[in-house]
Write an enzyme that holds these catalytic residues in place. Sequence first.
Site, PDB file in Angstrom:
ATOM      1  N   SER A 123       0.819  -1.211   0.000  1.00  0.00           N
ATOM      2  CA  SER A 123       0.000   0.000   0.000  1.00  0.00           C
ATOM      3  C   SER A 123       0.850   1.258   0.000  1.00  0.00           C
ATOM      4  O   SER A 123       0.489   2.266  -0.598  1.00  0.00           O
ATOM      5  CB  SER A 123      -0.907   0.013   1.227  1.00  0.00           C
ATOM      6  N   LYS A 149      -0.845  -9.893  -6.982  1.00  0.00           N
ATOM      7  CA  LYS A 149      -2.098  -9.535  -6.312  1.00  0.00           C
ATOM      8  C   LYS A 149      -2.042  -8.042  -6.019  1.00  0.00           C
ATOM      9  O   LYS A 149      -1.217  -7.589  -5.215  1.00  0.00           O
ATOM     10  CB  LYS A 149      -2.277 -10.334  -5.019  1.00  0.00           C
ATOM     11  N   SER A 207       2.337  -5.390   6.544  1.00  0.00           N
ATOM     12  CA  SER A 207       2.273  -5.527   7.997  1.00  0.00           C
ATOM     13  C   SER A 207       2.941  -6.818   8.478  1.00  0.00           C
ATOM     14  O   SER A 207       3.089  -7.777   7.710  1.00  0.00           O
ATOM     15  CB  SER A 207       0.808  -5.549   8.435  1.00  0.00           C
ATOM     16  N   GLU A 230       8.733  -8.572   3.779  1.00  0.00           N
ATOM     17  CA  GLU A 230       9.359  -7.442   4.456  1.00  0.00           C
ATOM     18  C   GLU A 230       8.277  -6.835   5.325  1.00  0.00           C
ATOM     19  O   GLU A 230       7.242  -6.403   4.811  1.00  0.00           O
ATOM     20  CB  GLU A 230       9.886  -6.454   3.420  1.00  0.00           C
ATOM     21  N   CYS A 267       8.803   1.983   5.639  1.00  0.00           N
ATOM     22  CA  CYS A 267       9.300   0.882   6.482  1.00  0.00           C
ATOM     23  C   CYS A 267      10.592   1.271   7.188  1.00  0.00           C
ATOM     24  O   CYS A 267      10.986   0.649   8.164  1.00  0.00           O
ATOM     25  CB  CYS A 267       9.501  -0.375   5.638  1.00  0.00           C
ATOM     26  N   GLU A 358       5.878  -1.594  16.192  1.00  0.00           N
ATOM     27  CA  GLU A 358       5.755  -0.516  15.211  1.00  0.00           C
ATOM     28  C   GLU A 358       4.432   0.254  15.381  1.00  0.00           C
ATOM     29  O   GLU A 358       3.374  -0.344  15.529  1.00  0.00           O
ATOM     30  CB  GLU A 358       5.807  -1.119  13.798  1.00  0.00           C
TER      31      GLU A 358
END
Length: 494
Positions: A123, A149, A207, A230, A267, A358
Amino acid sequence: MSEVSWQEIDGILKRSHQAFLSYQKVTGKDKASFLEAIAKEIENIGDSLIRTAMEETNLPEARLAGERGRTCNQLRQFAALVMDGSWVEARIDTAIPDRAPLPKPDLRKMMVPLGPVVVFGASNFPFAYSTAGVDTASALAAGCPVVLKAHPAHPRTSDLVADAIVKAAGRTGMPADVFIHVHAAGFETGKALVQHPLTKAVGFTGSFSGGKALYDYATQRPDPIPVFSEMGSINPVFILPGSMQARSEKVAEMYAASITQSVGQFCTNPGLLLSMENNHLDEFKRQLADKMKKVAPATMLHPGIAGNYLKNRQHALAQKGVTLLAESTDMPGQNQAMATLATVKAADFISNPALAEEVFGPYSLLVTASNITELKAAAEKIPGQLTTTIIGEEEELIKYADFIHLVTAKAGRVIINGVPTGVEVCPSMHHGGPFPATTDSRFTSVGTDAIKRFVRPVSFQNFPQALLPVELRNENAYGIWRLLNNSWTRDKVS
Ligand code: NAP
């Protein structure tokens, strides 16, 4: 948007497998033309691609234009890599039939593609980690067809890029179905794509819960496959006392910008700052807090991420010993995130693993230790990370060399006097880290080494020349390495 049925997924993977049978034999030169053509087709879409991505992600034009440039640059780097050919790591040991006591066989080894790769679009990077992002580019470069996807947060952007890939494949004569685009909402489709017997590897960015779930689906298969997820990272930054004395204002400015860049949706976002008590700490806190307050709330990628930010921020702020130091002065609108800085004593951080989780967004927690022993204890509690940073003056960096060595064990990239955001795309970049940052710290998802995720080595023993892959035949100069006088040299086999 709904789930895709098992029958449809079965058909998709069968088509992808069929493509693999011919795509694995496509030469490096032809794969390079394909990758170059994808970059060109993406550029040909022009402004409508940026406009569509702006509408779907709320990211600003300059950021998206830069990300599109990075994506095309990545594709061209992989094109150059497969054109050169040495990435297959060809090794040739010619036969010694009269060796005593036993003859030595002719042995040749190189990397070969795994087969169809399922990629999950991310995203937070609608281009660079999505439809034609690094997972797709590296899999195609390796000789693996891709089933993509699309991320449901930017389906129209994904359609435009997918069309560009399909056009490029047609224009350069690639097999039909070398790239298949799938839209779906719901976890069953993702699960089925990972568990289909013809899927051979998976690439994911997102996530921790998503990446770990995909990894678990893959390990539950009768034939487990590699999943390169990741996932979350809080990218700890250790600020040594000398730098607070010498340049606290500059460090505060650099970090306020890094924590809040792209509404903290990177990230590599620095979600954790750690320091020792010193005479300049209060001044640094004040400077950083002032700068964070001035950052206006901004709209996040999608309502789900905005909702998670609110929830996770509240959860973090409610932990024992945590104090709010600063938040954006302006009131946030719908789906907007406030820049947030909190602080906690190292003793509370050490005893509470929730504080090392996180909070995806413009949030950072400043941990203060009373001395280096306590700072080390806090560092020990931090799980695997994509990056870690040390801010310090030259002399103190030497003084704390053991500490720097300790934190190096935790991360895939260690930065001195910089910020973790702003990932350079080049062969020496490692973007990966010990679990839970990724599911396999040995591999990178940025830079040309990302291709190594989608290949495996095969040794060919006593093969006639005509049956060998072209890279291993005697007449080919490229990619042939021999160990001569203790150093690798590249030459022709006579
Ligand atoms: P996500 O929830 O991890 O989803 C990414 C993709 O994986 C989506 O296509 C999703 O499917 C699929 N997926 C997730 N869980 C799955 C499961 N259990 N089984 C099968 N498929 C699954 O990421 P997101 O939607 O981008 O954002 C959600 C949260 O992830 C954010 O709030 C943020 O906390 C975190 N995040 C972190 C990073 C990072 O770099 N650390 C990046 C992005 C997001 P669906 O489309 O069906 O949902």
